[in-house]
Scaffold this active site. Structure first.
Site, PDB file in Angstrom:
ATOM      1  N   GLY A  27       0.850  -1.355   0.149  1.00 28.78           N
ATOM      2  CA  GLY A  27       0.179   0.004  -0.049  1.00 28.78           C
ATOM      3  C   GLY A  27       0.942   1.253  -0.216  1.00 28.78           C
ATOM      4  N   THR A  28       0.361   2.135  -0.543  1.00 34.08           N
ATOM      5  CA  THR A  28       1.222   3.402  -0.900  1.00 34.08           C
ATOM      6  C   THR A  28       0.617   4.728  -0.068  1.00 34.08           C
ATOM      7  OG1 THR A  28       0.017   4.253  -2.732  1.00 34.08           O
ATOM      8  CG2 THR A  28       1.880   2.800  -3.059  1.00 34.08           C
ATOM      9  N   ASP A  52      -1.118  -0.646  -4.094  1.00 35.80           N
ATOM     10  CA  ASP A  52      -2.604  -0.073  -3.978  1.00 35.80           C
ATOM     11  C   ASP A  52      -2.328   1.483  -3.831  1.00 35.80           C
ATOM     12  OD1 ASP A  52      -5.172  -0.274  -3.381  1.00 35.80           O
ATOM     13  OD2 ASP A  52      -4.432   0.867  -1.348  1.00 35.80           O
ATOM     14  N   TYR A  57      -5.573   9.285  -1.636  1.00 37.54           N
ATOM     15  CA  TYR A  57      -4.246   9.456  -1.182  1.00 37.54           C
ATOM     16  C   TYR A  57      -3.283  10.470  -1.532  1.00 37.54           C
ATOM     17  CZ  TYR A  57      -5.528   4.544   0.117  1.00 37.54           C
ATOM     18  OH  TYR A  57      -6.275   3.464   0.658  1.00 37.54           O
ATOM     19  N   LYS A  86      -8.558   4.014  -6.795  1.00 38.49           N
ATOM     20  CA  LYS A  86      -9.934   3.898  -6.406  1.00 38.49           C
ATOM     21  C   LYS A  86     -10.665   5.344  -6.593  1.00 38.49           C
ATOM     22  CE  LYS A  86      -8.213   1.633  -2.017  1.00 38.49           C
ATOM     23  NZ  LYS A  86      -6.772   2.305  -2.039  1.00 38.49           N
ATOM     24  N   HIS A 119     -14.055   3.871  -3.547  1.00 39.23           N
ATOM     25  CA  HIS A 119     -13.316   3.786  -2.327  1.00 39.23           C
ATOM     26  C   HIS A 119     -14.174   3.665  -1.276  1.00 39.23           C
ATOM     27  CE1 HIS A 119      -9.354   6.007  -0.795  1.00 39.23           C
ATOM     28  NE2 HIS A 119      -9.865   5.310   0.259  1.00 39.23           N
ATOM     29  N   LEU A 220      -1.057  -5.187   9.260  1.00 36.82           N
ATOM     30  CA  LEU A 220      -0.307  -5.422  10.475  1.00 36.82           C
ATOM     31  C   LEU A 220      -0.902  -4.375  11.581  1.00 36.82           C
ATOM     32  CD1 LEU A 220       3.235  -4.785   9.040  1.00 36.82           C
ATOM     33  CD2 LEU A 220       2.181  -7.101   9.749  1.00 36.82           C
ATOM     34  N   SER A 264       4.990   0.153   4.288  1.00 37.55           N
ATOM     35  CA  SER A 264       6.086   0.690   5.156  1.00 37.55           C
ATOM     36  C   SER A 264       7.104   1.580   4.155  1.00 37.55           C
ATOM     37  CB  SER A 264       7.151  -0.468   5.471  1.00 37.55           C
ATOM     38  OG  SER A 264       8.127   0.153   6.354  1.00 37.55           O
ATOM     39  N   ARG A 269      12.017  -2.886   6.656  1.00 36.05           N
ATOM     40  CA  ARG A 269      10.766  -3.474   7.061  1.00 36.05           C
ATOM     41  C   ARG A 269      10.149  -4.118   5.709  1.00 36.05           C
ATOM     42  NH1 ARG A 269       8.277   0.548  11.354  1.00 36.05           N
ATOM     43  NH2 ARG A 269       9.217  -0.410  13.246  1.00 36.05           N
ATOM     44  N   ASN A 273       8.872  -7.716   5.272  1.00 38.19           N
ATOM     45  CA  ASN A 273       7.436  -8.031   5.218  1.00 38.19           C
ATOM     46  C   ASN A 273       6.993  -8.812   3.918  1.00 38.19           C
ATOM     47  OD1 ASN A 273       6.831  -6.471   7.369  1.00 38.19           O
ATOM     48  ND2 ASN A 273       6.056  -4.703   6.162  1.00 38.19           N
TER      49      ASN A 273
HETATM   50  N1  LIG Z   1      -9.659   1.581   1.636  1.00 38.05           N
HETATM   51  C1  LIG Z   1      -9.214   2.431   2.586  1.00 38.05           C
HETATM   52  O1  LIG Z   1     -10.181   3.238   3.063  1.00 38.05           O
HETATM   53  C2  LIG Z   1      -7.927   2.154   3.242  1.00 38.05           C
HETATM   54  C3  LIG Z   1      -7.512   2.741   4.452  1.00 38.05           C
HETATM   55  C4  LIG Z   1      -6.428   2.480   5.018  1.00 38.05           C
HETATM   56  C5  LIG Z   1      -5.518   1.843   4.264  1.00 38.05           C
HETATM   57  N2  LIG Z   1      -5.591   1.248   3.005  1.00 38.05           N
HETATM   58  C6  LIG Z   1      -4.480   0.832   2.101  1.00 38.05           C
HETATM   59  O2  LIG Z   1      -4.052  -0.291   2.746  1.00 38.05           O
HETATM   60  C7  LIG Z   1      -2.730  -0.113   3.064  1.00 38.05           C
HETATM   61  C8  LIG Z   1      -1.954  -0.716   4.182  1.00 38.05           C
HETATM   62  O3  LIG Z   1      -2.601  -0.080   5.415  1.00 38.05           O
HETATM   63  P1  LIG Z   1      -1.581   0.177   6.476  1.00 38.05           P
HETATM   64  O4  LIG Z   1      -0.801   1.439   6.203  1.00 38.05           O
HETATM   65  O5  LIG Z   1      -2.333   0.273   7.675  1.00 38.05           O
HETATM   66  O6  LIG Z   1      -0.913  -1.016   6.728  1.00 38.05           O
HETATM   67  P2  LIG Z   1       0.139  -1.694   8.027  1.00 38.05           P
HETATM   68  O7  LIG Z   1       1.077  -2.215   7.320  1.00 38.05           O
HETATM   69  O8  LIG Z   1      -0.869  -2.413   8.847  1.00 38.05           O
HETATM   70  O9  LIG Z   1       0.643  -0.540   8.839  1.00 38.05           O
HETATM   71  C9  LIG Z   1       1.782   0.284   8.389  1.00 38.05           C
HETATM   72  C10 LIG Z   1       2.426   0.675   9.709  1.00 38.05           C
HETATM   73  O10 LIG Z   1       3.104  -0.355  10.100  1.00 38.05           O
HETATM   74  C11 LIG Z   1       4.469  -0.001  10.169  1.00 38.05           C
HETATM   75  N3  LIG Z   1       5.319  -1.385   9.817  1.00 38.05           N
HETATM   76  C12 LIG Z   1       5.380  -1.842   8.510  1.00 38.05           C
HETATM   77  N4  LIG Z   1       6.075  -2.999   8.569  1.00 38.05           N
HETATM   78  C13 LIG Z   1       6.375  -3.357   9.843  1.00 38.05           C
HETATM   79  C14 LIG Z   1       7.242  -4.087  10.477  1.00 38.05           C
HETATM   80  N5  LIG Z   1       7.500  -5.189   9.460  1.00 38.05           N
HETATM   81  N6  LIG Z   1       7.285  -4.232  11.808  1.00 38.05           N
HETATM   82  C15 LIG Z   1       6.782  -3.005  12.504  1.00 38.05           C
HETATM   83  N7  LIG Z   1       6.104  -2.029  11.991  1.00 38.05           N
HETATM   84  C16 LIG Z   1       5.754  -2.010  10.676  1.00 38.05           C
HETATM   85  C17 LIG Z   1       4.703   1.020   9.058  1.00 38.05           C
HETATM   86  O11 LIG Z   1       5.766   1.995   9.889  1.00 38.05           O
HETATM   87  P3  LIG Z   1       7.046   2.417   8.710  1.00 38.05           P
HETATM   88  O12 LIG Z   1       6.256   3.135   7.517  1.00 38.05           O
HETATM   89  O13 LIG Z   1       7.472   3.614   9.572  1.00 38.05           O
HETATM   90  O14 LIG Z   1       8.234   1.397   8.515  1.00 38.05           O
HETATM   91  C18 LIG Z   1       3.432   1.709   9.206  1.00 38.05           C
HETATM   92  O15 LIG Z   1       3.528   2.635  10.261  1.00 38.05           O
HETATM   93  C19 LIG Z   1      -2.536   1.283   2.876  1.00 38.05           C
HETATM   94  O16 LIG Z   1      -1.057   1.908   2.449  1.00 38.05           O
HETATM   95  C20 LIG Z   1      -3.422   1.650   1.791  1.00 38.05           C
HETATM   96  O17 LIG Z   1      -2.906   1.258   0.379  1.00 38.05           O
HETATM   97  C21 LIG Z   1      -6.932   1.414   2.351  1.00 38.05           C
END
Ligand SMILES: NC(=O)c1ccc[n+]([C@@H]2O[C@H](COP(=O)([O-])OP(=O)(O)OC[C@H]3O[C@@H](n4cnc5c(N)ncnc54)[C@H](OP(=O)(O)O)[C@@H]3O)[C@@H](O)[C@H]2O)c1
Length: 313
Positions: A27-28, A52, A57, A86, A119, A220, A264, A269, A273
């Site tokens: 995800g971006t 994604d 965004y 989206k 979206h 995560l 990330s 990371r 991942n």
């Molecule tokens: N449709 C929607 O409404 C919606 C809403 C939210 C998200 N999304 C999509 O889903 C994607 C993923 O969501 P998310 O960003 O919440 O994903 P996530 O992977 O659950 O959380 C990302 C966070 O976890 C940290 N992280 C990543 N890998 C890690 C690891 N191995 N160990 C410890 N911490 C780690 C990252 O930190 P660092 O970046 O500091 O490394 C960042 O703060 C988004 O980018 C977006 O594309 C969609």
């Protein structure tokens, strides 16, 4: 269910679309533009083959730049990358769908999109403001358009050939059933928040029965509180299996049969991942049955306004 030592390369069939989607996606949604571009390049170079993004965004241009640079280097081809973007809430009126899609294509520097999602199911007042509000700060919704009408315009994009599959995001099972029942081209993917603290079993069962891929975002737990990656069941299994907590959470998600998105901006990371391998069935069961915390981290599903709910650490 996917059982494979090659878990990171698993793909799920798109029964209501073309071909397959990589289960492990990147995800971006990264606030900083330079970090978005660098992370996207790092993700592709590491091996991620699903990206994604979203009009909302504001990262499509950076993702497009990153892809262009990586494709120009010649090691990865456009056809190898599954690109998701989206349609935003202000563009639900059927006449606005194609222009919004074309604008996303242009920013991404692509001539087709693999998956285009609505979206959220909430229509906002059409216009240039992504988050239209009244004088009291309340969101201005658009009551003049039904989701089924927006879906009809999404179907046209597939028919015209610039979009290979369409789907829904931030919806509950009732909304998926509603669109599934009226759709000529069915939703190929339903994209929702899901992780061991929000497993969405009912939605996953419905998707399985109807040939829809469930794609889990925040796989995560979005680095939020309560911290999934510090959950004692996850950390104990990570120690037992010689993996990191993140790798255990991602393996659980893939092995129960969902696609997922993780994000990330940190290169180490991103590699961690991607380096996900299968965990034993008893570990999957322990997470599914042993973790009883239930929490939704992102409020978008209630109002259409995106954002993770701030909680104290
Ligand atoms: N449709 C929607 O409404 C919606 C809403 C939210 C998200 N999304 C999509 O889903 C994607 C993923 O969501 P998310 O960003 O919440 O994903 P996530 O992977 O659950 O959380 C990302 C966070 O976890 C940290 N992280 C990543 N890998 C890690 C690891 N191995 N160990 C410890 N911490 C780690 C990252 O930190 P660092 O970046 O500091 O490394 C960042 O703060 C988004 O980018 C977006 O594309 C969609």
């Amino acid at each position: 269910m996917i059982h494979s030592d090659n878990l990171r390369h698993s793909r799920l069939a798109l029964h209501h679309g073309t071909g397959t989607i990589p289960a492990l996606g990147f995800g971006t949604l990264i606030p900083d533009r330079v970090a978005t571009k660098n992370a996207t390049k790092a993700a592709l170079e590491t091996g991620f083959r699903a990206l994604d993004t979203a009009e909302r965004y504001g990262t499509e241009a950076e993702v497009g730049e990153a892809m262009r640079e990586v494709f120009q280097m010649g090691k990865i081809k456009r056809e190898e990358v599954f690109v998701i973007t989206k349609l935003w809430n202000t563009n639900h009126r059927p006449g606005r769908v194609k222009p919004a899609f074309e604008a996303s294509l242009k920013k991404l520097q692509l001539d087709y999109i693999d998956l285009y999602l609505i979206h959220t199911p909430f229509a906002f007042q059409p216009g240039d403001l992504p988050d239209p509000r009244d004088a009291d700060g309340r969101v201005i919704y658009d009551t003049g358009v039904k989701l089924a009408e927006t879906w009809g315009a999404m179907e046209m994009l597939v028919t015209e050939g610039k979009c290979k599959a369409i789907g829904l995001s931030d919806v509950g099972v009732d909304k998926v059933k509603e669109i599934f029942s009226i759709a000529t081209i069915k939703p190929a993917v339903v994209h929702v928040e899901s992780h061991p603290y929000l497993p969405e079993w009912e939605l996953l069962d419905y998707c399985r029965q109807n040939g829809i891929v469930l794609q889990a975002f925040a796989a995560l737990g979005h680095n939020s509180e309560p911290n999934l990656l510090a959950d004692p069941i996850i950390t104990t299994l990570a120690q037992r299996e010689g993996k990191t907590p993140a790798q255990v959470a991602l393996a659980w998600s893939l092995q129960r049969g969902t696609a997922l998105l993780t994000t990330s901006k940190t290169p180490s990371r991103i590699r961690e991942n991607f380096d996900v391998t299968a965990i034993p069935e008893d570990a999957i069961r322990e997470i599914s049955e042993g973790i009883t915390t239930r929490i939704r981290l992102n409020g978008v599903v209630e109002t259409g306004v995106p954002g993770f709910i701030p909680r104290g650490k």
